[in-house]
Every structure is written in structure tokens, then in C-alpha cells.
Scaffold this motif. Structure first.
Motif, PDB file in Angstrom:
ATOM      1  N   ASN A  97       0.875  -1.261   0.140  1.00 54.25           N
ATOM      2  CA  ASN A  97      -0.192   0.452   0.047  1.00 54.25           C
ATOM      3  C   ASN A  97       0.837   1.131   0.014  1.00 54.25           C
ATOM      4  OD1 ASN A  97      -2.020   2.212   0.480  1.00 54.25           O
ATOM      5  ND2 ASN A  97      -3.381   1.075   1.435  1.00 54.25           N
ATOM      6  N   ALA A  98       0.389   2.348  -0.720  1.00 55.72           N
ATOM      7  CA  ALA A  98       1.130   3.571  -0.415  1.00 55.72           C
ATOM      8  C   ALA A  98       0.996   4.825  -1.553  1.00 55.72           C
ATOM      9  CB  ALA A  98       2.478   3.016  -2.007  1.00 55.72           C
ATOM     10  N   SER A  99       0.765   5.850  -0.883  1.00 58.01           N
ATOM     11  CA  SER A  99       0.710   7.372  -1.575  1.00 58.01           C
ATOM     12  C   SER A  99       0.221   6.721  -3.495  1.00 58.01           C
ATOM     13  CB  SER A  99       1.185   8.233  -1.093  1.00 58.01           C
ATOM     14  OG  SER A  99       1.111   9.074  -2.048  1.00 58.01           O
ATOM     15  N   ALA A 100      -0.150   7.394  -3.833  1.00 57.97           N
ATOM     16  CA  ALA A 100      -0.778   7.611  -5.592  1.00 57.97           C
ATOM     17  C   ALA A 100      -0.738   8.689  -5.841  1.00 57.97           C
ATOM     18  CB  ALA A 100      -1.287   6.976  -5.690  1.00 57.97           C
ATOM     19  N   GLY A 101       0.378   9.576  -4.816  1.00 51.30           N
ATOM     20  CA  GLY A 101      -0.096  11.311  -5.130  1.00 51.30           C
ATOM     21  C   GLY A 101      -0.596  12.027  -4.705  1.00 51.30           C
ATOM     22  N   ARG A 105       4.339  14.424  -7.917  1.00 54.09           N
ATOM     23  CA  ARG A 105       5.432  14.209  -7.078  1.00 54.09           C
ATOM     24  C   ARG A 105       5.197  14.135  -5.718  1.00 54.09           C
ATOM     25  NH1 ARG A 105       6.447  13.094 -11.585  1.00 54.09           N
ATOM     26  NH2 ARG A 105       8.460  14.555 -12.795  1.00 54.09           N
ATOM     27  N   ALA A 106       4.045  14.866  -5.078  1.00 54.36           N
ATOM     28  CA  ALA A 106       4.191  15.157  -4.290  1.00 54.36           C
ATOM     29  C   ALA A 106       3.578  13.639  -3.817  1.00 54.36           C
ATOM     30  CB  ALA A 106       2.604  16.357  -3.628  1.00 54.36           C
ATOM     31  N   HIS A 107       3.628  13.199  -1.661  1.00 54.48           N
ATOM     32  CA  HIS A 107       3.067  11.921  -1.671  1.00 54.48           C
ATOM     33  C   HIS A 107       2.805  12.493  -0.076  1.00 54.48           C
ATOM     34  CE1 HIS A 107       2.928   9.748  -4.965  1.00 54.48           C
ATOM     35  NE2 HIS A 107       4.596  10.309  -5.301  1.00 54.48           N
ATOM     36  N   TYR A 108       2.160  11.506   0.507  1.00 55.93           N
ATOM     37  CA  TYR A 108       1.590  11.493   2.310  1.00 55.93           C
ATOM     38  C   TYR A 108       2.289  10.171   3.124  1.00 55.93           C
ATOM     39  CZ  TYR A 108      -1.067  10.762   5.869  1.00 55.93           C
ATOM     40  OH  TYR A 108      -1.919  10.506   7.516  1.00 55.93           O
ATOM     41  N   ARG A 109       3.048  11.326   3.256  1.00 53.71           N
ATOM     42  CA  ARG A 109       4.420  10.497   4.117  1.00 53.71           C
ATOM     43  C   ARG A 109       4.072   9.263   5.115  1.00 53.71           C
ATOM     44  NH1 ARG A 109       5.668   7.084   7.161  1.00 53.71           N
ATOM     45  NH2 ARG A 109       8.195   7.037   8.031  1.00 53.71           N
ATOM     46  N   ASN A 110       2.634   8.956   5.076  1.00 52.21           N
ATOM     47  CA  ASN A 110       2.047   7.857   6.116  1.00 52.21           C
ATOM     48  C   ASN A 110       2.103   6.797   5.221  1.00 52.21           C
ATOM     49  OD1 ASN A 110       2.302   8.667   8.754  1.00 52.21           O
ATOM     50  ND2 ASN A 110       0.248   9.191   8.888  1.00 52.21           N
ATOM     51  N   TYR A 111       1.762   7.119   3.278  1.00 47.98           N
ATOM     52  CA  TYR A 111       1.503   5.813   3.100  1.00 47.98           C
ATOM     53  C   TYR A 111       2.840   5.598   2.367  1.00 47.98           C
ATOM     54  CZ  TYR A 111      -3.391   5.940   3.716  1.00 47.98           C
ATOM     55  OH  TYR A 111      -4.456   6.424   4.147  1.00 47.98           O
TER      56      TYR A 111
END
Length: 491
Positions: free
Chosen positions: A348-352, A440-446
Motif C-alpha cells: 500500500n502506498a501513496s499514489a500522489g 510528485r507530492a506524496h503522503y508520508r504515512n503511505y
């Protein structure tokens, strides 16, 4: 509280490397440990002295101990680590001992509060893991303020707060821990009204690399850094003081299903969803969830569901299935979103973070085709905005991405281990597609280990300032993992 093995005094002392010289202060070892409700804060401890501890403070586990595997199991089954020590801490003194021992042996420290870490940053190989999962005390300071230890999970917070008609704006998954959630930002159904979880944070206590206890009341920069930039970067947060809000009496949602989609229809629905969610009231939240050829749209509000229906009428009319719940009791409604219990195989990860449909419209069809081609892949977009974008919150916290009204999330789940390589390759293909689109911007908790320029992606223009805080509290880089804040290079 989880069970743990019982040791004799001699075995316990040997395990911690203390020897019999410390025997006098282990006087209560043969007694059953009582729940630690409240205790006086320990004095700041010099890094040249080991804090005196007992079983009530800490249990130090090594690989040959029976309980080691129990506490070495993370939420994510695909990640496997073998730390040298797992320090199961119950008190600040226990944390201080673990930090001192790691420093003495030159070991990196990872901090685990008991919730989720998508890339396993809460563990390591050959180092010290400070496990705070047993520190679950919630202390009421007033009607609108609580003190929480770091091991409390969201489902436990809800159980404590909702009966008193109080609310902490946080996430929805029940097994998420309050520490990681807060230190990386923290968003959910109530964030558009009250801000991120970190915006309700008033105070922290931190055990830094020197083994001393620091209070953010004495250093506002520490509090600033822990609001969005504090995930295991500077030390171990042993307590959080939060402001609370009045809980709503009811919670309403509309859930729409669209089945057997093709790329054209999915793109049309995504474009329409973005348009309809652009000006939601602060009490409202929505999510766009693509899972294979099925799209789920969730809309929630604290008021009656009728307030949602006029806004989303075009989507409601086009849906294959519509389900609604109006003014449901909050405690019952939140349990719907607690999610699966781990451990499970997933990534699971940030997709932006997005401004709107313009950030995705050129890749809508390719994105749909990649998701559909790999069963178990989920692409989700959540609404942010509202009071998350409050300029006052921005100046008071390290969280940098408040101007973005949408957050993308990519998830992949699989049951059979042999599917893992294929799913991870597909995951990377989707992330590459989004990166090529200029996201380019992402959420640190993901987090995602493959993010390029992750420092800016997570922290924006605040990274340099966070490095200064790192230098102050962890000048030896004791707290480190693959994407921890780095010390500045000296010339």
C-alpha cells in the motif's frame, strides 16, 4: 495485553546484560505485573548512566526467546526482519533503557507502536526495535483534552471517547496506531471539519538519542516537527496530549456501486466525481475506489443523508447499486470501516496528491487498464481540503501538502505468495505512470521505497528545517531506516 514469557530474576538480568549487581531494584519481579495507570515522570537521565529498571518497565527479547516471534510479526506478511533486540516497553524508563542499550552497542533503532508500517520502517535487521504496543493508557485531563500513550489503536480510542461524546479527528482503520498516524499527519472522515490528527496535537514527550526526556512545552520546534515529520526520526514519543471535539450524534453515508466498467465509462465517472466533490461542506467526505472493473463511491456526512443526495444525484441515478445509512450511531458506523485484521500480504502506498481531474485525465485509460489487468489491485482517491488547508495549521506543523484537495492511494493484495512478484511489478508500473504524469507530492504515512526524491515528496520545503530538528535530538543518527530524515552533510 499480550502474553509474554516469565523469566527468573537471574535470566531476566542476564537477558538485559545487567548482571547481578542490579538485583536490589528488581524486587517485584516474581509478582504479577499490574497495569501501569499513572506514574511520576522520570528525571532526565544522563547518557553515561543506564536507567534502573524492573519488569514493570521493560522486557527485552532476543531471537531465541519464545515471545520474540510474536512481537516480530508485523501487519504486512511480505516484510521479514530480524532485529537483534525487541524491547517491549511499558514505561518511559523502559524506553530510556532500550535507547541507552542500543547506543552502547551501536545499533540502529526502529520504533513500533503496534499499528501499521507499510514498508516496515518500524523494524530492522540486526538492530533494536522499541515496541510500544503495550503502552495503551488514556488519561482524561479535562472534558476536551486527553493524554494518550503511543500504543493505543484507533478502535481503542473510539471505545474510550465515543461514550463520552468526544471525538479525535483520525483515520478509519481500527488497527492503526495513534503514534504513527499523528506523527505523519493523520486524516479521515472528520479531517475536513477539524483538520488532520496532528492539528489536534498539543504536546509530546520524547526520549531522544541521549536517553533524556524532552517536553515539547519547552521546545515549540519539536512540536512543529512532530506534526507531520516525526515518524521515528528524532526519538521515541512516549505520550501525546490532544484536543478533543464534540462527537456528532449521527453519521450518514451513501455507497454506490458501478460494475463491469470499461475504461471510457470509468474515466467519465472519475471526471464527474471530481466535479461534484470540488466544493463539499466540511462535514462531508468522499472516496473513489476502483477495484478491478467495479467502482465504489463512498460519500459521508455528519448530518442526514438527504444533504448528500442533491449533490451526488447524477451519480446516484447512474449507479448499479445504492445503499444508504442515515444518522446511524457513530460508534456502530465507524466499525464498518475498521478493515481487515492482519497479518496479510499486501503493498500500500501513496499514489500522489492531486489538485483535480487535470492531474489524471491524460492517464485515466492506462490507469484503468493496469488496475483491471491485475486482480487484487485497488486505486483509491480520497477528499482532503476543508480545514486541512487552514493557513494557521500550515504554520504550526511540518505537514507540507495542505493545498492539495485530493489524495491518491494504491493498494495490492494477494493470497498466494507466488503472486507477489507479479503484483509488485504491476504496482511499480502504476507508480511510474503517475510519476511520468508529473505527480510528485506524496503522503508520508503511505510510503513507497521506490519514490524518487522522497525527501521532497513527503516533506516539501520543510525537509531542511526537519533536518535541524534531527541534528538537535539525534546527532548520531541512532533512529534510522531507509527513508528516515538524514543529518545534513558537513563540509
Amino acid at each position: 495485553m499480550a502474553d509474554y514469557p516469565r523469566y527468573t530474576k537471574r535470566e531476566f538480568l542476564k537477558l538485559m546484560g545487567l548482571g547481578l549487581v542490579c538485583l536490589p531494584f528488581i524486587s517485584c519481579f516474581d509478582q504479577e505485573r499490574e497495569e501501569v495507570v499513572a506514574q511520576a515522570a522520570p528525571e532526565n537521565t544522563s547518557d553515561s548512566h543506564t536507567p534502573e529498571i524492573s519488569e514493570a518497565d521493560l522486557l527485552l527479547l532476543q531471537r531465541n526467546d519464545e515471545a520474540y516471534e510474536t512481537y516480530n510479526q508485523g501487519f504486512n506478511k511480505r516484510l521479514h526482519f530480524l532485529p537483534k533486540y525487541i524491547a517491549l516497553c511499558y514505561t518511559e524508563k523502559g524506553i530510556q533503557f532500550a535507547v541507552h542499550k542500543a547506543k552502547t552497542e551501536g545499533l540502529p533503532i526502529a520504533v513500533k507502536s503496534g499499528g501499521h508500517s507499510f514498508e516496515g520502517f518500524s523494524s530492522n535487521n540486526g538492530g533494536m526495535v522499541i515496541n510500544l504496543s503495550q503502552m495503551k493508557q488514556i488519561t482524561w485531563l479535562s472534558d476536551n483534552e486527553v493524554l494518550m500513550e503511543p500504543g493505543v489503536l484507533l478502535q481503542e480510542i473510539h471505545a474510550a471517547l465515543f461514550p463520552k461524546n468526544k471525538l479525535l479527528p483520525a483515520g478509519s482503520c481500527g488497527t492503526v496506531g495513534i503514534a504513527g498516524l499523528t506523527l505523519g499527519g493523520g486524516y479521515g472522515f472528520f479531517s475536513r471539519k477539524y483538520g488532520l490528527t496532528c492539528d489536534s496535537l498539543l504536546q509530546v514527550r520524547l526520549i531522544a538519542a541521549d536517553g533524556k526526556v524532552y517536553d515539547s512545552n519547552d521546545d515549540k520546534e519539536l512540536l512543529w516537527a512532530c506534526k507531520g515529520g516525526g515518524n521515528g526520526n528524532f526519538g521515541v514519543v512516549s505520550s501525546f496530549r490532544f484536543k478533543l471535539y464534540e462527537a456528532p450524534k449521527g453519521f450518514s453515508h451513501i455507497n454506490l456501486k458501478f460494475r463491469n466498467l470499461d475504461a471510457d465509462r470509468c474515466a467519465m465517472l472519475m471526471t464527474q466525481w471530481f466535479a461534484l466533490t470540488a466544493d463539499l461542506a466540511p462535514e462531508m467526505f468522499s472516496a473513489f475506489v476502483l477495484n478491478g472493473k467495479t467502482l465504489t463511491l463512498l460519500m459521508t456526512t455528519y448530518g442526514a443523508s438527504a444533504t448528500l443526495e442533491p449533490i451526488f444525484a447524477p451519480l446516484i441515478a447512474a449507479a448499479d447499486q445504492v445503499s444508504t445509512k442515515a444518522d446511524e450511531p457513530l460508534a456502530r458506523s465507524m466499525k464498518r470501516y475498521y478493515g481487515r485484521k492482519g497479518p496479510i500480504n499486501f503493498k500500500n502506498a501513496s499514489a500522489g496528491l492531486y489538485n483535480g481531474i487535470e492531474d489524471l485525465e491524460d492517464v485515466q485509460h492506462r490507469l484503468f487498464n493496469l488496475v483491471v489487468a491485475h486482480p487484487g489491485m485497488v486505486f483509491q482517491i480520497n477528499t482532503l481540503g476543508g480545514h486541512i488547508a487552514d493557513p494557521a495549521y500550515e504554520t504550526q506543523s511540518a505537514y507540507p501538502h495542505r493545498a492539495y484537495p485530493y489524495l491518491g492511494e494504491l493498494q495490492a493484495y494477494w493470497e498466494k505468495d507466488e503472486r507477489e512478484p507479479t503484483m509488485l511489478r504491476a504496482f511499480d508500473d502504476i507508480q511510474l505512470l503517475l510519476w511520468q504524469q508529473g505527480i510528485r507530492a506524496h503522503y508520508r504515512n503511505y510510503p513507497d521505497l521506490h519514490f524518487q526524491d522522497w525527501e521532497t515528496a513527503y516533506y516539501g520545503q520543510n525537509y531542511d528545517r526537519l533536518q535541524e530538528v534531527k541534528q538537535q535530538y539525534d546527532a548520531e543518527d541512532l533512529f534510522r531506516y531507509p527513508q528516515s530524515i538524514r543529518l545534513k552533510e558537513t563540509s
